[in-house]
Design an enzyme around this catalytic site. Sequence first.
Site, PDB file in Angstrom:
ATOM      1  N   CYS A 113       0.834  -1.206   0.000  1.00 59.90           N
ATOM      2  CA  CYS A 113       0.000   0.000   0.000  1.00 59.90           C
ATOM      3  C   CYS A 113       0.867   1.254   0.000  1.00 59.90           C
ATOM      4  CB  CYS A 113      -0.923  -0.017   1.223  1.00 59.90           C
ATOM      5  SG  CYS A 113      -1.895   1.483   1.381  1.00 59.90           S
TER       6      CYS A 113
ATOM      7  N   CYS B 210      -0.414   4.110   2.313  1.00 54.99           N
ATOM      8  CA  CYS B 210      -0.197   3.863   3.750  1.00 54.99           C
ATOM      9  C   CYS B 210       1.274   4.039   4.127  1.00 54.99           C
ATOM     10  CB  CYS B 210      -0.606   2.436   4.131  1.00 54.99           C
ATOM     11  SG  CYS B 210      -2.064   1.819   3.310  1.00 54.99           S
ATOM     12  N   ASP B 211       2.189   3.569   3.283  1.00 53.59           N
ATOM     13  CA  ASP B 211       3.590   3.462   3.714  1.00 53.59           C
ATOM     14  C   ASP B 211       4.574   4.358   2.968  1.00 53.59           C
ATOM     15  OD1 ASP B 211       2.776   1.505   5.497  1.00 53.59           O
ATOM     16  OD2 ASP B 211       3.044  -0.123   4.042  1.00 53.59           O
TER      17      ASP B 211
END
Length: 328
Positions: free
Chosen positions: A139, A142-143
């Site tokens: 992701c 997200c990261d």
Amino acid sequence: MTDHTKTEYDVIIVGAGPAGLCAAMYAGRGMLKALTIERGAPGGELLNTDLIEDYIGFESVKGWELAQKMAEHAKKFGAEIVTDTVERIRKRDDGWFDVATARGRTYRAPAVILTAGGTPVKLGVPGEKEYAGKGVSYCAVCDGAFFKGEVLAVVGGGDAAVEEADYLTRYASKVYVVHRRHQLRASKILQERAFANPKIEMIWNKQVVEIKGTDRGIHHLELVDAVTGARSNLLVGGVFIFIGFKPNAGLVEGHFKHDAGGYFVTDDRMMTSIPGLFAAGDVRSQLTRQITTAVGDATTAAIAVEKYLAALREEPQLVRMAREAVRE
Ligand code: NAP
């Protein structure tokens, strides 16, 4: 004593991504008693996507913002959404479905719309599990921010890989796209954007065979050339894997018709081979998986559920009329 008003519904919608929320909105408008069960925040894959530019009417919208708008819209028409994880969907002998959750609840309905999407396909190479969350990610939204100024690799050649590689260049100093063939599968507009991005470099015909690192994180990927078989190392601080999705079909007990990838085959009402079980969005076998196709599926499924329930109500009456006609 069980309070059946809290466990029995006309339809249960499993998942609250774009398909689930759209189905919930239509079910509400159709005055159906519907329950939507979602394990996380409503929005599904929208929450893993930074910017959406292909949802008609919204030239450019943040994933979380569209998720919020869809959830508010569904709730405006009475959607009831509970946070829980569906573990099993089973059709009983009486024709109703039992939908069992991780919190130990069992909800019942004569119809279910499955919109549970999928989970990212894993590469299945040494180091992938070991470094998951420590340099291996599925992701970008997200990261991505954890990799400011680093050199990254994205694995895959589809829409997700190319789109997320572009997104990651806002943090990374360089992003290699490692693809196993010499041609991308991604749509032309995304390809052109990636080719025009000076921070993206394509690495063609290479398969990742190992992810290597130290206790401080990833150090390099070991690659094999798909044509020559030659081995090489690619120094990177992180790797984002986008090699497709596997449908969350394992929740359904019993046999159902599916394609080679395990996606549900449906008829034009979105009904699966299990009568009363409908599928919409990323779990369904189809040419492409877009937000627009997910909400299209969901619209059809919710309206088809209304008709299906009406037919079920009429059925005993039709059987009685047929019996009386025979007697006469
Ligand atoms: P996808 O289209 O199935 O692409 C998967 C990619 O991973 C392919 O390039 C494939 O290579 C490669 N791959 C598969 N297994 C591999 C392995 N073991 N090792 C190395 N590479 C491997 O999957 P996706 O990109 O996740 O997209 C899924 C669906 O969502 C698609 O329908 C897509 O259109 C849609 N989507 C749309 C958007 C958008 O429109 N903005 C964004 C994201 C996703 P080959 O090409 O050689 O098969």
